[in-house]
Write a protein that holds these residues in place. Structure first.
Motif, PDB file in Angstrom:
ATOM      1  N   PRO A 112       0.798  -1.233   0.000  1.00 40.65           N
ATOM      2  CA  PRO A 112       0.000   0.000   0.000  1.00 40.65           C
ATOM      3  C   PRO A 112       0.830   1.283   0.000  1.00 40.65           C
ATOM      4  O   PRO A 112       0.276   2.363  -0.069  1.00 40.65           O
ATOM      5  CB  PRO A 112      -0.780  -0.109   1.301  1.00 40.65           C
ATOM      6  N   SER A 113       2.171   1.173   0.077  1.00 42.76           N
ATOM      7  CA  SER A 113       2.978   2.383   0.278  1.00 42.76           C
ATOM      8  C   SER A 113       3.293   3.127  -1.008  1.00 42.76           C
ATOM      9  O   SER A 113       3.510   4.344  -0.978  1.00 42.76           O
ATOM     10  CB  SER A 113       4.296   2.019   0.971  1.00 42.76           C
ATOM     11  N   GLY A 114       3.383   2.419  -2.136  1.00 49.30           N
ATOM     12  CA  GLY A 114       3.799   3.044  -3.381  1.00 49.30           C
ATOM     13  C   GLY A 114       5.295   3.290  -3.471  1.00 49.30           C
ATOM     14  O   GLY A 114       5.786   3.814  -4.472  1.00 49.30           O
ATOM     15  N   LYS A 115       6.037   2.895  -2.447  1.00 46.81           N
ATOM     16  CA  LYS A 115       7.477   3.180  -2.390  1.00 46.81           C
ATOM     17  C   LYS A 115       8.326   2.081  -3.023  1.00 46.81           C
ATOM     18  O   LYS A 115       9.489   1.898  -2.648  1.00 46.81           O
ATOM     19  CB  LYS A 115       7.894   3.386  -0.926  1.00 46.81           C
ATOM     20  N   HIS A 116       7.763   1.383  -3.981  1.00 44.68           N
ATOM     21  CA  HIS A 116       8.487   0.353  -4.711  1.00 44.68           C
ATOM     22  C   HIS A 116       9.116   0.987  -5.957  1.00 44.68           C
ATOM     23  O   HIS A 116       8.585   1.945  -6.514  1.00 44.68           O
ATOM     24  CB  HIS A 116       7.543  -0.757  -5.140  1.00 44.68           C
ATOM     25  N   HIS A 117      10.219   0.427  -6.412  1.00 46.60           N
ATOM     26  CA  HIS A 117      10.839   0.922  -7.630  1.00 46.60           C
ATOM     27  C   HIS A 117       9.895   0.697  -8.807  1.00 46.60           C
ATOM     28  O   HIS A 117       9.168  -0.294  -8.860  1.00 46.60           O
ATOM     29  CB  HIS A 117      12.160   0.196  -7.880  1.00 46.60           C
ATOM     30  N   SER A 118       9.910   1.618  -9.751  1.00 46.61           N
ATOM     31  CA  SER A 118       9.025   1.509 -10.910  1.00 46.61           C
ATOM     32  C   SER A 118       9.225   0.200 -11.668  1.00 46.61           C
ATOM     33  O   SER A 118       8.270  -0.382 -12.198  1.00 46.61           O
ATOM     34  CB  SER A 118       9.258   2.685 -11.869  1.00 46.61           C
ATOM     35  N   ILE A 119      10.465  -0.283 -11.733  1.00 50.36           N
ATOM     36  CA  ILE A 119      10.734  -1.547 -12.417  1.00 50.36           C
ATOM     37  C   ILE A 119       9.981  -2.683 -11.739  1.00 50.36           C
ATOM     38  O   ILE A 119       9.418  -3.567 -12.395  1.00 50.36           O
ATOM     39  CB  ILE A 119      12.253  -1.843 -12.438  1.00 50.36           C
ATOM     40  N   ILE A 120       9.955  -2.659 -10.416  1.00 47.12           N
ATOM     41  CA  ILE A 120       9.263  -3.708  -9.652  1.00 47.12           C
ATOM     42  C   ILE A 120       7.754  -3.589  -9.845  1.00 47.12           C
ATOM     43  O   ILE A 120       7.061  -4.599 -10.045  1.00 47.12           O
ATOM     44  CB  ILE A 120       9.623  -3.610  -8.154  1.00 47.12           C
TER      45      ILE A 120
END
Length: 238
Positions: free
Chosen positions: A77-85
């Motif tokens: 739910p955070s959105g703090k993942h790398h765009s590639i992931i």
């Protein structure tokens, strides 16, 4: 389904009509396979548009002869993942049978004024969700100023998103509001649709969100919400 609806038209919807706006949602981390199976059965019984689950629950068996869609979350739910992931997660979900992907933007990047980075993040996921796959962009509207809501919606449209969505339902700032939904719809116009999610718990909440411009509703307590329709509103419904 039209992109906007008048108050009178919204108030004329019965339970079956509102059900077609609903993404019947189950995203708690402790959810089991059996609970998702029950979610699918309930969604079919209620006449919901789709179910919305975590991507690890895929692939799913949807009853033949139904038009129930499958949505999954991405970068949740955070959105703090790398765009590639995020892009890889979205692409895998589509490969495993998802019809729609609800991604979370990097809220910090937005609040830091990095609008180009937010747009690029959305575009990366869009590439993993080619048409006819549907991409919804969760902007966590309760944590944003009006100007930031507008910026998030503009970035979503520029990146090719199909929907902007208010909330994950997990942020302490809260969920959907009529004000946010109306502002989001005013911003995206006919270029995208709006999903209201987080705190949509009553039939009146649902009607208010639809009147404000939402064409999809994220609801976990769908049966309770739909049971709140008045007898006149629910005539002919489930």
């Amino acid at each position: 389904m039209t992109s906007t609806i008048s108050l009178d038209s919204a108030r004329s919807l019965d339970a079956a009509g509102v059900a077609r706006y609903i993404d019947h949602t189950l995203l708690k981390p402790e959810v089991t396979d059996a609970e998702v199976t029950a979610l699918i059965a309930e969604a079919v019984e209620l006449g919901a548009y789709s179910i919305c689950v975590s991507p690890s629950m895929l692939p799913l068996s949807i009853p033949t002869g139904t038009d129930l869609k499958v949505a999954v979350v991405c970068g949740f739910p955070s959105g703090k993942h790398h765009s590639i992931i995020k892009a890889a997660e979205a692409a895998l979900a589509i490969e495993q049978g998802a019809d729609e992907v609800d991604m979370v933007i990097d809220i910090g990047a937005l609040k830091g004024g990095r609008f180009a980075d937010v747009q690029a993040d959305i575009a990366a996921v869009r590439a993993g969700v080619p048409a006819p796959g549907v991409l919804k962009v969760i902007i966590e509207s309760a944590a944003l100023t009006d100007a930031e809501i507008v910026a998030a919606c503009e970035a979503s449209v520029a990146a090719g998103a199909d929907f902007v969505k208010t909330s994950t339902g997990f942020h302490p700032a809260g969920g959907a509001t009529v004000h946010a939904v109306r502002l989001m719809k005013q911003t995206v116009g006919d270029q995208a649709e709006v999903k209201a999610s987080g705190g949509v718990r009553s039939f009146d909440d649902a009607l208010a969100m639809i009147e404000a411009g939402a064409t999809r509703l994220g609801v976990s307590g769908s049966a309770a919400l739909l049971s709140g329709a008045t007898p006149a509103e629910s005539a002919g419904s489930y």
